[in-house]
Design a protein around this motif. Structure first.
Motif, short mmCIF file in Angstrom:
data_model
loop_
_atom_site.label_atom_id
_atom_site.label_comp_id
_atom_site.label_asym_id
_atom_site.label_seq_id
_atom_site.Cartn_x
_atom_site.Cartn_y
_atom_site.Cartn_z
N SER A 68 41.82 -33.24 -5.05
CA SER A 68 42.28 -32.10 -5.85
C SER A 68 41.71 -32.07 -7.27
CB SER A 68 43.81 -32.09 -5.91
OG SER A 68 44.27 -33.21 -6.63
N TYR A 69 41.50 -33.24 -7.82
CA TYR A 69 40.99 -33.32 -9.21
C TYR A 69 39.68 -32.54 -9.37
CZ TYR A 69 39.00 -35.44 -13.43
OH TYR A 69 38.42 -35.62 -14.66
N ALA A 70 38.82 -32.60 -8.34
CA ALA A 70 37.52 -31.93 -8.43
C ALA A 70 37.69 -30.41 -8.43
CB ALA A 70 36.64 -32.36 -7.26
N LEU A 85 39.42 -14.53 -9.94
CA LEU A 85 39.20 -14.67 -8.50
C LEU A 85 38.77 -16.09 -8.13
CD1 LEU A 85 37.35 -11.30 -7.80
CD2 LEU A 85 39.72 -11.87 -7.25
N GLU A 86 37.73 -16.56 -8.79
CA GLU A 86 37.23 -17.90 -8.45
C GLU A 86 38.20 -18.97 -8.95
OE1 GLU A 86 35.18 -18.68 -6.39
OE2 GLU A 86 34.47 -20.70 -6.79
N TRP A 87 38.82 -18.72 -10.12
CA TRP A 87 39.82 -19.68 -10.61
C TRP A 87 40.93 -19.87 -9.58
CZ3 TRP A 87 45.10 -18.74 -11.74
CH2 TRP A 87 45.78 -19.88 -12.19
N LYS A 88 41.44 -18.76 -9.07
CA LYS A 88 42.57 -18.84 -8.14
C LYS A 88 42.15 -19.54 -6.84
CE LYS A 88 46.88 -17.70 -7.07
NZ LYS A 88 46.93 -17.54 -5.63
N ARG A 89 40.94 -19.23 -6.37
CA ARG A 89 40.48 -19.88 -5.13
C ARG A 89 40.45 -21.40 -5.31
NH1 ARG A 89 36.26 -22.03 -2.51
NH2 ARG A 89 34.90 -22.11 -4.34
N LEU A 90 39.92 -21.83 -6.45
CA LEU A 90 39.79 -23.27 -6.68
C LEU A 90 41.13 -23.94 -6.95
CD1 LEU A 90 36.57 -23.08 -8.86
CD2 LEU A 90 36.75 -24.22 -6.63
N ILE A 91 41.94 -23.32 -7.80
CA ILE A 91 43.20 -23.98 -8.16
C ILE A 91 44.16 -23.99 -6.97
CG2 ILE A 91 44.52 -22.03 -9.13
CD1 ILE A 91 44.20 -25.58 -10.61
N ASP A 92 44.03 -23.00 -6.11
CA ASP A 92 44.86 -23.02 -4.88
C ASP A 92 44.51 -24.24 -4.02
OD1 ASP A 92 46.15 -20.76 -5.63
OD2 ASP A 92 45.28 -19.45 -4.10
N LEU A 93 43.23 -24.60 -3.98
CA LEU A 93 42.83 -25.79 -3.22
C LEU A 93 43.38 -27.06 -3.88
CD1 LEU A 93 39.21 -24.64 -2.38
CD2 LEU A 93 40.97 -25.23 -0.70
N ALA A 94 43.35 -27.07 -5.22
CA ALA A 94 43.92 -28.23 -5.92
C ALA A 94 45.41 -28.35 -5.61
CB ALA A 94 43.69 -28.09 -7.42
N VAL A 95 46.10 -27.23 -5.59
CA VAL A 95 47.54 -27.23 -5.29
C VAL A 95 47.77 -27.65 -3.84
CG1 VAL A 95 49.56 -25.73 -4.96
CG2 VAL A 95 48.18 -25.54 -7.05
N LYS A 96 46.91 -27.17 -2.95
CA LYS A 96 47.06 -27.51 -1.53
C LYS A 96 47.01 -29.02 -1.32
CE LYS A 96 44.65 -26.81 2.88
NZ LYS A 96 43.48 -26.20 3.52
N TYR A 97 46.07 -29.68 -2.01
CA TYR A 97 45.90 -31.12 -1.77
C TYR A 97 46.76 -32.00 -2.68
CZ TYR A 97 42.12 -29.49 1.15
OH TYR A 97 41.41 -28.84 2.12
N ASP A 98 47.33 -31.42 -3.73
CA ASP A 98 48.25 -32.19 -4.59
C ASP A 98 49.20 -31.22 -5.28
OD1 ASP A 98 49.59 -33.87 -6.26
OD2 ASP A 98 47.87 -34.28 -7.58
N ILE A 100 52.37 -31.40 -6.27
CA ILE A 100 53.18 -31.86 -7.40
C ILE A 100 52.32 -32.01 -8.66
CG2 ILE A 100 54.52 -33.83 -8.28
CD1 ILE A 100 55.81 -34.05 -5.55
N GLY A 101 51.09 -32.42 -8.46
CA GLY A 101 50.20 -32.62 -9.61
C GLY A 101 49.65 -31.33 -10.19
N ASN A 102 49.68 -30.24 -9.43
CA ASN A 102 48.99 -29.03 -9.88
C ASN A 102 49.81 -27.75 -9.95
OD1 ASN A 102 46.13 -29.96 -10.25
ND2 ASN A 102 46.48 -30.65 -8.15
N LEU A 103 50.98 -27.73 -9.35
CA LEU A 103 51.78 -26.49 -9.37
C LEU A 103 52.15 -26.07 -10.80
CD1 LEU A 103 54.27 -26.62 -6.36
CD2 LEU A 103 52.78 -24.69 -6.99
N GLY A 104 52.58 -27.04 -11.59
CA GLY A 104 52.97 -26.74 -12.96
C GLY A 104 51.80 -26.25 -13.79
N ASP A 134 61.03 -35.21 -14.17
CA ASP A 134 60.80 -34.12 -15.12
C ASP A 134 59.55 -33.35 -14.66
OD1 ASP A 134 61.40 -33.44 -18.31
OD2 ASP A 134 59.39 -32.97 -17.62
N ILE A 135 59.60 -32.03 -14.68
CA ILE A 135 58.48 -31.25 -14.13
C ILE A 135 57.30 -31.15 -15.09
CG2 ILE A 135 59.82 -29.96 -12.45
CD1 ILE A 135 59.86 -27.61 -14.44
N GLY A 136 57.47 -31.59 -16.32
CA GLY A 136 56.32 -31.70 -17.22
C GLY A 136 56.06 -30.48 -18.07
#
Lengths: 272, 174
Positions: A68-70, A85-98, A100-104, A134-136
């Motif tokens: 997800s970090y990548a 558009l591209e931001w959402k595509r990428l960050i959705d993948l980060a959220v998919k694989y982690d 808790i680390g990326n939703l916030g 704590d959700i951060g």
């Protein structure tokens, strides 16, 4: 004080998205993630917008497509250039694989960059359900995610709910008050015409991190109570702090409740 | 025997075809994400950068935030006074990205739209053309100054994002 707080928050923000310790993956026996993690070290020294940086992250994804970090690292340049558009595509993948680390992080970017208040609330509430920790904080470290949630409700017109969220957050023992928390809470009370409560929070903010905005909104509360001379004095303080640059600031966007010189001039005219 | 030879030839042909196809190329990145090259079909040939393409920065590179005379109230006023709401059921975000040169002049405008689900969307031309024309008319862009080099002014990328609800502008970013 302001300087110290800024250092603390910026440090927190940096740490919250710091390069992971690759040895951690070895420790948990994930050699693929270790290899991917080591690959990201090749991005050191390259600007997040550069093709060199993007290619390193692509190579990382080639090694481990679930790292997800990548995806999150790649997404930053798209976020900052407004490419939703591209931001959402990428960050959705980060959220998919982690998640808790990326939703916030995704939530606070939705609020800060795209004014997607509903989306940000959904993300923060989903994160809250996933963890008892704590959700951060927001992506820039300025706000606790509960305050981000409150700002989103405020922008959707649900002022009382926003107040309740921030009050609950402030009531938590050991909560480190955000550098703009009291201003936003004061503005919320001002909008609901609860002037005494509004004034109390602006005064707290004066002690904590004095900004032009405190005095500007305090002047409005005083004006509403027909205390014109006191309001004028607050506007003078507003002008002075504004000219020194003590204002709500965000590198990328115009933040919520920020004031502008034209607003001060209009307020002065209204009081004359 | 003929059939075996034919089958062998087919398999060989397929294998060779696979080999001859180059592996999928990575996205051909430009210098920086979002760089806008000159397009003679849409861009003004008279618009001049002050420095080479490789020196164009981003609006936030020098920590000063958006550089527009009168700041957000002036931007909002410009669109509030001039944009005519369109009867439409379209909602989403429309981004217009462009270059501001070191004199505060603008060109190379590019549009991107999405719906509320972050999916690509083409806005009605009545909406997008109007917003593009009004963005081109904005005259308050200030050059970004770099303190470290005697306040030298630079060329930079800027964007505006319009949050549209049923054809009306409800917010403007950044």
């Amino acid at each position: 004080m302001k300087f110290c707080l800024t250092i603390i928050f910026v440090t927190f923000a940096s740490l919250s998205f710091a390069q992971p310790n690759c040895n951690y993956f070895l420790h948990i026996g994930d050699s693929l993630k270790y290899k991917a993690c080591k690959e990201t070290e090749n991005a050191k020294g390259h600007y997040q917008f550069s093709k060199e940086y993007q290619i390193v992250m692509d190579n990382t994804i080639d090694i481990d497509s679930t790292y997800s970090y990548a995806y999150r690292s790649k997404s930053v340049a798209y976020l900052k250039s407004g490419d939703f558009l591209e931001w959402k595509r990428l960050i959705d993948l980060a959220v998919k694989y982690d998640p808790i680390g990326n939703l916030g992080y995704r939530a606070s970017c939705r609020h800060q960059f795209f004014k997607d208040y509903g989306g940000a609330i959904v993300d923060i509430e989903a994160l809250s359900k996933m963890t008892n920790e704590d959700i951060g904080h927001s992506a820039n470290g300025v706000y606790h995610l509960e305050v981000v949630r409150a700002l989103c409700y405020s922008n959707l017109g649900r002022k009382q709910k926003a107040i309740d969220i921030i009050e609950n957050q402030l009531a938590i023992e050991d909560y480190m008050v955000g550098i703009y928390d009291y201003i936003h809470l004061g503005v919320l009370y001002l909008e609901l015409e609860e002037f005494e409560k509004a004034k109390a929070y602006f005064e707290k903010q004066v002690e904590y991190n004095d900004l032009a905005e405190n005095h500007f909104y305090l002047a409005r509360a005083l004006k509403a109570q027909d205390k014109i001379d006191e309001a004028k004095m607050e506007l003078e303080k507003t002008s002075s702090l504004f000219q020194k640059g003590y204002v709500l600031h965000d590198l990328y966007v115009y933040p919520d409740d920020k004031i502008y010189w034209s607003m001060i001039e209009e307020e002065k005219k209204a009081l004359d | 025997m003929k059939n075996i030879f034919f089958a062998y030839a087919c398999v060989s042909f397929c294998m060779l075809s696979c080999i001859s196809n180059p592996p999928e190329e990575k996205e051909p990145y430009q210098r920086w994400v979002g760089d806008i090259s000159f397009d003679e079909k849409t861009d003004d040939p008279d618009f001049q950068l002050c420095y080479e393409e490789k020196y164009i920065r981003q609006y936030f590179n020098f920590s000063k935030g958006v550089q527009y005379k009168g700041e957000k109230p002036a931007i909002i006023r410009h669109f509030k006074e001039n944009y005519k709401p369109v009867q439409s059921d379209q909602s989403g975000l429309l981004r217009i990205r462009f270059i501001v040169n070191c004199k505060g002049e603008t060109d190379r405008f590019r549009l991107m739209g999405m719906n509320d689900e972050y999916q690509p969307m083409k806005f009605d031309s009545e909406i997008s053309n109007q917003l593009l024309a009004l963005t081109k008319k904005m005259e308050g862009w200030l050059p970004v100054e770099m303190d470290q080099m005697d306040n030298m002014t630079l060329d930079y990328y800027q964007y505006l994002i319009f949050k549209i609800h049923n054809g009306e502008i409800i917010e403007i970013m950044p």
